[in-house]
Structure formats: C-alpha cells, structure tokens
Design an enzyme around this catalytic site. Sequence first.
Site, PDB file in Angstrom:
ATOM      1  N   LYS A  27      34.157  39.837  46.558  1.00 46.32           N
ATOM      2  CA  LYS A  27      33.223  40.580  45.714  1.00 46.32           C
ATOM      3  C   LYS A  27      31.855  40.626  46.410  1.00 46.32           C
ATOM      4  O   LYS A  27      31.695  41.361  47.371  1.00 46.32           O
ATOM      5  CB  LYS A  27      33.239  39.974  44.314  1.00 46.32           C
ATOM      6  CG  LYS A  27      34.586  40.313  43.663  1.00 46.32           C
ATOM      7  CD  LYS A  27      34.898  39.643  42.373  1.00 46.32           C
ATOM      8  CE  LYS A  27      36.264  40.150  41.901  1.00 46.32           C
ATOM      9  NZ  LYS A  27      36.991  39.191  41.091  1.00 46.32           N
ATOM     10  N   SER A  64      34.812  38.092  33.579  1.00 44.35           N
ATOM     11  CA  SER A  64      34.944  39.295  34.392  1.00 44.35           C
ATOM     12  C   SER A  64      34.935  40.587  33.582  1.00 44.35           C
ATOM     13  O   SER A  64      34.596  41.638  34.122  1.00 44.35           O
ATOM     14  CB  SER A  64      36.217  39.212  35.236  1.00 44.35           C
ATOM     15  OG  SER A  64      37.343  38.994  34.416  1.00 44.35           O
ATOM     16  N   HIS A  83      32.585  36.055  39.983  1.00 44.84           N
ATOM     17  CA  HIS A  83      31.529  37.037  39.723  1.00 44.84           C
ATOM     18  C   HIS A  83      30.131  36.430  39.726  1.00 44.84           C
ATOM     19  O   HIS A  83      29.153  37.154  39.546  1.00 44.84           O
ATOM     20  CB  HIS A  83      31.774  37.743  38.385  1.00 44.84           C
ATOM     21  CG  HIS A  83      32.958  38.652  38.412  1.00 44.84           C
ATOM     22  ND1 HIS A  83      32.924  39.899  38.986  1.00 44.84           N
ATOM     23  CD2 HIS A  83      34.225  38.486  37.958  1.00 44.84           C
ATOM     24  CE1 HIS A  83      34.112  40.474  38.871  1.00 44.84           C
ATOM     25  NE2 HIS A  83      34.932  39.630  38.259  1.00 44.84           N
TER      26      HIS A  83
HETATM   27  C1  PLP Z   1      38.490  38.901  41.155  1.00 44.73           C
HETATM   28  C2  PLP Z   1      38.700  37.611  40.461  1.00 44.73           C
HETATM   29  C3  PLP Z   1      39.589  36.650  40.947  1.00 44.73           C
HETATM   30  C4  PLP Z   1      40.511  36.939  42.100  1.00 44.73           C
HETATM   31  O1  PLP Z   1      39.835  36.991  43.297  1.00 44.73           O
HETATM   32  P1  PLP Z   1      40.490  37.846  44.497  1.00 44.73           P
HETATM   33  O2  PLP Z   1      39.796  37.325  45.697  1.00 44.73           O
HETATM   34  O3  PLP Z   1      40.210  39.263  44.215  1.00 44.73           O
HETATM   35  O4  PLP Z   1      41.956  37.534  44.507  1.00 44.73           O
HETATM   36  C5  PLP Z   1      39.658  35.443  40.306  1.00 44.73           C
HETATM   37  N1  PLP Z   1      38.901  35.175  39.225  1.00 44.73           N
HETATM   38  C6  PLP Z   1      38.050  36.086  38.712  1.00 44.73           C
HETATM   39  C7  PLP Z   1      37.225  35.725  37.520  1.00 44.73           C
HETATM   40  C8  PLP Z   1      37.935  37.330  39.303  1.00 44.73           C
HETATM   41  O5  PLP Z   1      37.127  38.240  38.772  1.00 44.73           O
END
Ligand code: PLP
Length: 404
Positions: free
Chosen positions: A247, A189, A217
């Site tokens: 996302k 990330s 991602h």
């Molecule tokens: C954003 C993210 C999460 C968490 O997801 P949410 O739905 O925002 O709680 C978990 N793992 C990674 C790698 C992320 O980037």
Amino acid sequence: MTERLPLRAPAADALAYLGPELDRIRAAGRHRTLRRFEGPAEPATTMDGREVLQFSSNNYLGLATHPDVIAAAQQAAAAWGTGAGGSRLLSGGMALHRDLEAALSELKGTEDAVVYASGYQANLGAVQALVGRDDLIASDALNHASLVDACRLSRANVEVYPHADAGAAARALARTGRRRMLLTDGVFSMDGDEAPLADLVRVANETGAILMVDDAHGTGVLGGGAGTATAHGVADRIDVHMGTLSKALASQGGFIAGSAKLCDYLRNVSRPFIFSTAPSPPAMAAALAAIQVMHRESDRVRRLLENADRLRRGLERVGLRVPAGRTPIVPVVVGGETEAMAAMKAVEARGVYVGAVRPPTVPPGSCRLRATVMATHTPAQVDRCIDAFRSATEALPALSPLEA
Ligand SMILES: *Cc1c(COP(=O)(O)O)cnc(C)c1O
C-alpha cells in the site's frame, strides 16, 4: 509405455455447479467484473478506455511512480535478477531481504522483522504459528478477511467481539484457553476508523494475551509513517506488528515486526514463510527505497492527511454521511447492492472512479463507495471528486444521507 487414462466424458463435468453458483451471485447483485487500467496507480488514469480521476488506490504516498523507487527496482532487477529463486530457508534469502527487514524493524521500533510474499501471508503465517487448537483468539468484528482466514487456519477458538469494543474483548479473553491472542486492524480497511489501541493494550496486559495489530493501512500513513501504534503512543506495547509493503510502501509483500525471539520463531515454524518463495528482488528494493523517500519527503504524509480531511469535510458539506476519522479511507455508505452500483456509475459518469464495496467484503446492507485519497491528488482534484458526489447526489436519491 504408460497407459493413457480415458478423458472424462463431457457429461460428467465436475464443475457444472459453477454455472448456477454464478447465477446466484449475479441474482444477489454481487457479481464482479474486473476494471482495466491502462497506466500506473496515479490520480489521473485511463480506465476501461476512459480518462478518469481515481479515488480507489492504496498507493497512498504516490511512491509507486516515484523516480527513486522505480530506479531502485530497476537496479535490483539488474543486480539481483527478477526472481529470488527459492524459499528464504533454502536459496532465496538475499542481502536485500535482510536490508529491508532492518529498515522495517527500525520503522516500527522493534528488534527485528520478517518479510513475507504478501500481507495476507504474513497474517496467516503469524497467527497460525503463534496459536493453535485449545487456544483462544479475540478478533474484532470488522477485522480484515486475511485475519479471519488466519483465525480459521489456526484452529483456535475464535470469539468475534463487537467492533472496537475493548470491554467485550476483555470479556471474550476471560474465558479459558491455553494461550490467548487479541487481534485487531490498526486502521479498519472498509471504514477508515482506528482501533482503540491504548484500551486494547490494557486488555492484553490484564488477560496475558498476545496483542497483534494489522497495520496495513496505518503504515506509511499515521504516526509520521511509523503507523497507528506510534500515533497512539503504544508502539512498544504491541507484541506483533503486521504491515504490508503493497500500500503506502508502493511494492508487494508483507511483514511481521517484533522481538528477535518472535522473528526467529516465525522463521522456524511459519508455514507461508517456509513454503513460499522469497519475494522478488525488485519488490524488496522498491519497498526499501519507498521507506527512505517517505522519511526524506515527509511532506507526502502531511499532504495525504490534508487531502483526507479535505475530502471528508467536502462530502459532509454535500450532505453525505461520512464516518468521522482522519485516515485516507473515506467510505460513503449507501445501503444495498443496487444502490451502491448505481451510485458508483453516477459518480463515474462524472469522470471520477470510486470503487463500490459489497458483501462479502462488508456486511449486507452496508454497501458503500469507498473513496481513498493519495498524497499526489491536488486539492483541485479532491474538489472535483466532491463535485462529482454533489452532482450525483442531486441525480440519485440512493446517494442521499441514510437515517443513522
Ligand atoms: C491489504 C490488506 C492486507 C493484505 O495485504 P496484501 O499485502 O495486499 O496481501 C491485510 N490486512 C489489511 C487490513 C489489508 O487492508
């Protein structure tokens, strides 16, 4: 009549230590204040009263403002209400949740899927359900904080292996342990690089470890939207696929996809699934519509990756050190906290917002401006971002390329 407890005297403020703690955070240059956006997660927006072009959103495909996705959320609110009203195990499980789980398992090529209220909860819920005390987890050094917390919550022994080092993962898993688990982000990330999934599949096979991939991602981004494992040709070799709805899928929530047995097990023992209210009907309908639009308008995934490539090449031309890759996450590493904040301000002064990332999100000394592109950025907007970096670099030595 019940007797009232005396109020605590102000002198005994149990939270008094927060003041010095905040001072300590400020002194380290790590204090954060929240930005205020006055509009949806679109490229052109208003932030803290100023119009900016933003390169900091995970709304990768631009689907959070797609008319069909909005209409689906509106219709779901009208038909199903705004809240689910209970845990899935009691009263909150609606047909919408099952429809979305069917679409997610189809996207990931698995037998079934389980939706959680967030990706964070999906990670906590899966790891904690699958391994426990006396078990062994090998976890990539740059895994997302939610996986780190999931490891802690599981009480398993955790071996953190150097980033993307499959050989080190194999050595970590050679130690004894009742069950073994290999945990990795698909797309990392903060760096935007991809895990060596084919190598990790081999390690998992050799050591008998459960392989779990957090593809927050990668979902909606790589492999035509199916994710990193599909892009690497190993989707059917991943035991536990994790993804988020928040996302590229433009909603809120998270999920685990895998075998029918895995999902049945999680529904029975995964605590964040059992003890948290089912995600809201509009969120479920929005994610479902986002998957459909993603397939129908497959051009969006292509434009997203083209924008990522344009930004990477442009920043390199300006002389900035940008890690190789193809994902929409394009970090410009600048070093310390002070440099990162100065760099963010310099780019922002040129009408472009790129968020600075500091510890504990990234290791000390690797503070960065973390740019993300969307499918809905026009090439001209990407060029404006590159220009802002060029002009900021000229004004600011902190942005000049670091020695490798
Ligand atoms: C954003 C993210 C999460 C968490 O997801 P949410 O739905 O925002 O709680 C978990 N793992 C990674 C790698 C992320 O980037």
